[in-house]
Design a protein around this motif. Structure first.
Motif, PDB file in Angstrom:
ATOM      1  N   THR A  81       0.849  -1.185   0.000  1.00 43.95           N
ATOM      2  CA  THR A  81       0.000   0.000   0.000  1.00 43.95           C
ATOM      3  C   THR A  81       0.884   1.234   0.000  1.00 43.95           C
ATOM      4  O   THR A  81       1.641   1.458   0.949  1.00 43.95           O
ATOM      5  N   VAL A  82       0.819   1.990  -1.060  1.00 46.42           N
ATOM      6  CA  VAL A  82       1.637   3.202  -1.193  1.00 46.42           C
ATOM      7  C   VAL A  82       1.098   4.263  -0.233  1.00 46.42           C
ATOM      8  O   VAL A  82      -0.123   4.509  -0.194  1.00 46.42           O
ATOM      9  N   PRO A  83       1.953   4.903   0.552  1.00 45.32           N
ATOM     10  CA  PRO A  83       1.479   5.898   1.526  1.00 45.32           C
ATOM     11  C   PRO A  83       0.787   7.083   0.859  1.00 45.32           C
ATOM     12  O   PRO A  83       1.074   7.432  -0.300  1.00 45.32           O
ATOM     13  N   ASP A  84      -0.135   7.699   1.606  1.00 45.57           N
ATOM     14  CA  ASP A  84      -0.859   8.850   1.085  1.00 45.57           C
ATOM     15  C   ASP A  84       0.088   9.966   0.647  1.00 45.57           C
ATOM     16  O   ASP A  84      -0.181  10.654  -0.350  1.00 45.57           O
ATOM     17  N   ALA A  85       1.179  10.168   1.385  1.00 47.18           N
ATOM     18  CA  ALA A  85       2.122  11.228   1.029  1.00 47.18           C
ATOM     19  C   ALA A  85       2.724  10.983  -0.350  1.00 47.18           C
ATOM     20  O   ALA A  85       2.955  11.934  -1.115  1.00 47.18           O
ATOM     21  N   THR A  86       2.945   9.721  -0.685  1.00 47.00           N
ATOM     22  CA  THR A  86       3.483   9.379  -2.008  1.00 47.00           C
ATOM     23  C   THR A  86       2.425   9.583  -3.086  1.00 47.00           C
ATOM     24  O   THR A  86       2.719  10.085  -4.179  1.00 47.00           O
ATOM     25  N   VAL A  87       1.186   9.175  -2.781  1.00 47.34           N
ATOM     26  CA  VAL A  87       0.083   9.420  -3.711  1.00 47.34           C
ATOM     27  C   VAL A  87      -0.025  10.919  -4.006  1.00 47.34           C
ATOM     28  O   VAL A  87      -0.174  11.331  -5.168  1.00 47.34           O
ATOM     29  N   LEU A  88       0.075  11.729  -2.978  1.00 45.31           N
ATOM     30  CA  LEU A  88       0.007  13.181  -3.147  1.00 45.31           C
ATOM     31  C   LEU A  88       1.138  13.687  -4.035  1.00 45.31           C
ATOM     32  O   LEU A  88       0.912  14.532  -4.917  1.00 45.31           O
ATOM     33  N   ASN A  89       2.340  13.166  -3.837  1.00 47.55           N
ATOM     34  CA  ASN A  89       3.482  13.596  -4.665  1.00 47.55           C
ATOM     35  C   ASN A  89       3.231  13.328  -6.143  1.00 47.55           C
ATOM     36  O   ASN A  89       3.553  14.169  -6.999  1.00 47.55           O
ATOM     37  N   TYR A  90       2.654  12.171  -6.450  1.00 52.75           N
ATOM     38  CA  TYR A  90       2.390  11.854  -7.856  1.00 52.75           C
ATOM     39  C   TYR A  90       1.231  12.676  -8.406  1.00 52.75           C
ATOM     40  O   TYR A  90       1.215  13.007  -9.601  1.00 52.75           O
ATOM     41  N   TYR A  91       0.259  13.000  -7.563  1.00 54.81           N
ATOM     42  CA  TYR A  91      -0.820  13.875  -8.019  1.00 54.81           C
ATOM     43  C   TYR A  91      -0.264  15.253  -8.381  1.00 54.81           C
ATOM     44  O   TYR A  91      -0.704  15.871  -9.357  1.00 54.81           O
ATOM     45  N   GLU A  92       0.710  15.698  -7.639  1.00 54.95           N
ATOM     46  CA  GLU A  92       1.372  16.962  -7.961  1.00 54.95           C
ATOM     47  C   GLU A  92       2.170  16.840  -9.257  1.00 54.95           C
ATOM     48  O   GLU A  92       2.077  17.689 -10.158  1.00 54.95           O
ATOM     49  N   SER A  93       2.972  15.789  -9.358  1.00 60.36           N
ATOM     50  CA  SER A  93       3.894  15.640 -10.481  1.00 60.36           C
ATOM     51  C   SER A  93       3.188  15.317 -11.788  1.00 60.36           C
ATOM     52  O   SER A  93       3.517  15.887 -12.842  1.00 60.36           O
ATOM     53  N   TRP A  94       2.206  14.424 -11.745  1.00 64.48           N
ATOM     54  CA  TRP A  94       1.582  13.940 -12.980  1.00 64.48           C
ATOM     55  C   TRP A  94       0.324  14.705 -13.359  1.00 64.48           C
ATOM     56  O   TRP A  94      -0.001  14.809 -14.543  1.00 64.48           O
ATOM     57  N   ASP A  95      -0.411  15.221 -12.381  1.00 68.60           N
ATOM     58  CA  ASP A  95      -1.688  15.889 -12.664  1.00 68.60           C
ATOM     59  C   ASP A  95      -1.671  17.388 -12.388  1.00 68.60           C
ATOM     60  O   ASP A  95      -2.667  18.068 -12.637  1.00 68.60           O
ATOM     61  N   GLY A  96      -0.548  17.893 -11.848  1.00 72.79           N
ATOM     62  CA  GLY A  96      -0.399  19.339 -11.703  1.00 72.79           C
ATOM     63  C   GLY A  96      -0.998  19.965 -10.474  1.00 72.79           C
ATOM     64  O   GLY A  96      -1.148  21.197 -10.418  1.00 72.79           O
ATOM     65  N   TYR A  97      -1.340  19.152  -9.477  1.00 75.89           N
ATOM     66  CA  TYR A  97      -1.900  19.719  -8.252  1.00 75.89           C
ATOM     67  C   TYR A  97      -0.842  20.503  -7.474  1.00 75.89           C
ATOM     68  O   TYR A  97       0.315  20.075  -7.379  1.00 75.89           O
ATOM     69  N   LYS A  98      -1.255  21.627  -6.920  1.00 81.56           N
ATOM     70  CA  LYS A  98      -0.389  22.449  -6.076  1.00 81.56           C
ATOM     71  C   LYS A  98      -1.034  22.573  -4.697  1.00 81.56           C
ATOM     72  O   LYS A  98      -2.077  23.220  -4.557  1.00 81.56           O
ATOM     73  N   PRO A  99      -0.442  21.926  -3.678  1.00 77.40           N
ATOM     74  CA  PRO A  99      -1.019  22.001  -2.329  1.00 77.40           C
ATOM     75  C   PRO A  99      -1.254  23.444  -1.900  1.00 77.40           C
ATOM     76  O   PRO A  99      -0.411  24.315  -2.105  1.00 77.40           O
ATOM     77  N   GLY A 100      -2.427  23.673  -1.344  1.00 79.32           N
ATOM     78  CA  GLY A 100      -2.793  25.015  -0.920  1.00 79.32           C
ATOM     79  C   GLY A 100      -3.500  25.829  -1.971  1.00 79.32           C
ATOM     80  O   GLY A 100      -3.995  26.923  -1.693  1.00 79.32           O
ATOM     81  N   ASP A 101      -3.570  25.304  -3.205  1.00 77.90           N
ATOM     82  CA  ASP A 101      -4.249  26.000  -4.300  1.00 77.90           C
ATOM     83  C   ASP A 101      -5.414  25.143  -4.783  1.00 77.90           C
ATOM     84  O   ASP A 101      -5.233  24.268  -5.642  1.00 77.90           O
ATOM     85  N   PRO A 102      -6.611  25.346  -4.239  1.00 83.00           N
ATOM     86  CA  PRO A 102      -7.756  24.506  -4.610  1.00 83.00           C
ATOM     87  C   PRO A 102      -8.054  24.520  -6.101  1.00 83.00           C
ATOM     88  O   PRO A 102      -8.569  23.530  -6.639  1.00 83.00           O
ATOM     89  N   LYS A 103      -7.737  25.620  -6.779  1.00 84.29           N
ATOM     90  CA  LYS A 103      -8.018  25.702  -8.213  1.00 84.29           C
ATOM     91  C   LYS A 103      -7.185  24.703  -9.024  1.00 84.29           C
ATOM     92  O   LYS A 103      -7.537  24.392 -10.165  1.00 84.29           O
ATOM     93  N   SER A 104      -6.078  24.251  -8.451  1.00 88.61           N
ATOM     94  CA  SER A 104      -5.233  23.298  -9.178  1.00 88.61           C
ATOM     95  C   SER A 104      -5.696  21.855  -9.016  1.00 88.61           C
ATOM     96  O   SER A 104      -5.145  20.951  -9.653  1.00 88.61           O
ATOM     97  N   ASP A 105      -6.714  21.624  -8.189  1.00 93.97           N
ATOM     98  CA  ASP A 105      -7.265  20.282  -7.995  1.00 93.97           C
ATOM     99  C   ASP A 105      -8.251  19.986  -9.122  1.00 93.97           C
ATOM    100  O   ASP A 105      -9.467  20.037  -8.946  1.00 93.97           O
ATOM    101  N   GLN A 106      -7.685  19.679 -10.292  1.00 96.18           N
ATOM    102  CA  GLN A 106      -8.483  19.516 -11.505  1.00 96.18           C
ATOM    103  C   GLN A 106      -8.467  18.090 -12.054  1.00 96.18           C
ATOM    104  O   GLN A 106      -8.856  17.861 -13.187  1.00 96.18           O
TER     105      GLN A 106
END
Length: 254
Positions: free
Chosen positions: A89-114
């Motif tokens: 089971t990949v940790p949530d922190a790692t899942v978050l890192n890939y969401y940032e890297s592959w999908d462009g999410y920027k923590p703290g910026d809700p508009k980037s959660d696309q």
């Protein structure tokens, strides 16, 4: 009655690439017919939200969760593939890192959660790996060909799938076709899931940390993309033309 109204989606419209390999090309005459039912999910009940809904938050993640289903489905695929040897089971922190890297999410910026595009995620996975888990290749079955779908789940441990969820799916215990505006494909939104099981009545996907049943009718109406994934974590049985697939991979860039 189910209540998924607070859950997050996040699959963007399907992206097409004419270079994407077609799975049927690699089925050989020696490949046996898939079983009438097949289960790769074992007895696991809790697969982890992977940040894709409420009460699964941490630094950089809002309380309502994220639209990171394209990454969550990747993490669930790894869980299924490694289940027999000891589920990873990949940790949530790692899942978050890939969401940032592959999908462009920027923590703290809700508009980037696309959310993200499945094809882009798969290409990045092939290039980068996912927390040490490689993706050697992916090839698409015909999602409207039930034999291809069953064969893919049987051979590869599951399918990485996109569904255009209707509003009716928010309250169905088993996802099924619905009529009227509530049943319109995509009226709720696009969602990525991993499908490890099937039987005569339908398929089972992993989403929001749980197993979710869908009928074959639901699949045929709302599935808008499906990808079979080839990973070193899973060995397909004899009869699949691996040599031809590897030769074709050498001709495909990107």
């Amino acid at each position: 009655m189910a209540d998924h109204t607070r859950m997050k989606l996040g699959k963007r419209p399907r992206r097409y690439d004419r270079r994407t390999l077609r799975l049927a090309r690699y089925f050989t005459p020696s490949l046996p017919a898939p079983p009438t039912q097949w289960k790769n999910s074992g007895t696991v009940a809790d697969w982890g939200m992977m940040l894709n809904g409420p009460n699964a938050y941490g630094p950089g993640v809002p309380r309502q969760g994220l639209g990171d289903c394209t990454i969550a489905a990747v993490a669930h695929a790894v869980q299924v593939w490694t289940l027999k040897a000891g589920m990873v089971t990949v940790p949530d922190a790692t899942v978050l890192n890939y969401y940032e890297s592959w999908d462009g999410y920027k923590p703290g910026d809700p508009k980037s959660d696309q959310g993200g595009e499945e094809l882009t995620v798969l290409k990045d996975w092939r290039k980068d790996g996912f927390s040490g888990h490689k993706l050697l290749a992916f090839a698409d079955p015909d999602p409207q060909d039930e034999l291809h779908v069953r064969q893919s789940v049987y051979l590869f441990g599951g399918l990485y799938v996109g569904v255009a969820l209707p509003l009716s799916a928010q309250t169905q215990d088993v996802w099924d076709v619905a009529s009227g505006p509530q049943g319109q494909p995509g009226s709720w939104g696009g969602h990525a899931v991993f499908v490890p099981d099937y039987d005569a009545d339908g398929l089972t996907c992993i989403t929001w940390g749980q197993l979710k049943r869908m009928t074959w009718g639901f699949w045929g109406t709302y599935c808008d993309e499906a990808h079979a994934l080839l990973s070193p974590d899973w060995q397909p049985p004899a009869g699949f033309d691996m040599a031809a697939l590897k030769a074709d991979l050498g001709k495909v860039a990107g």
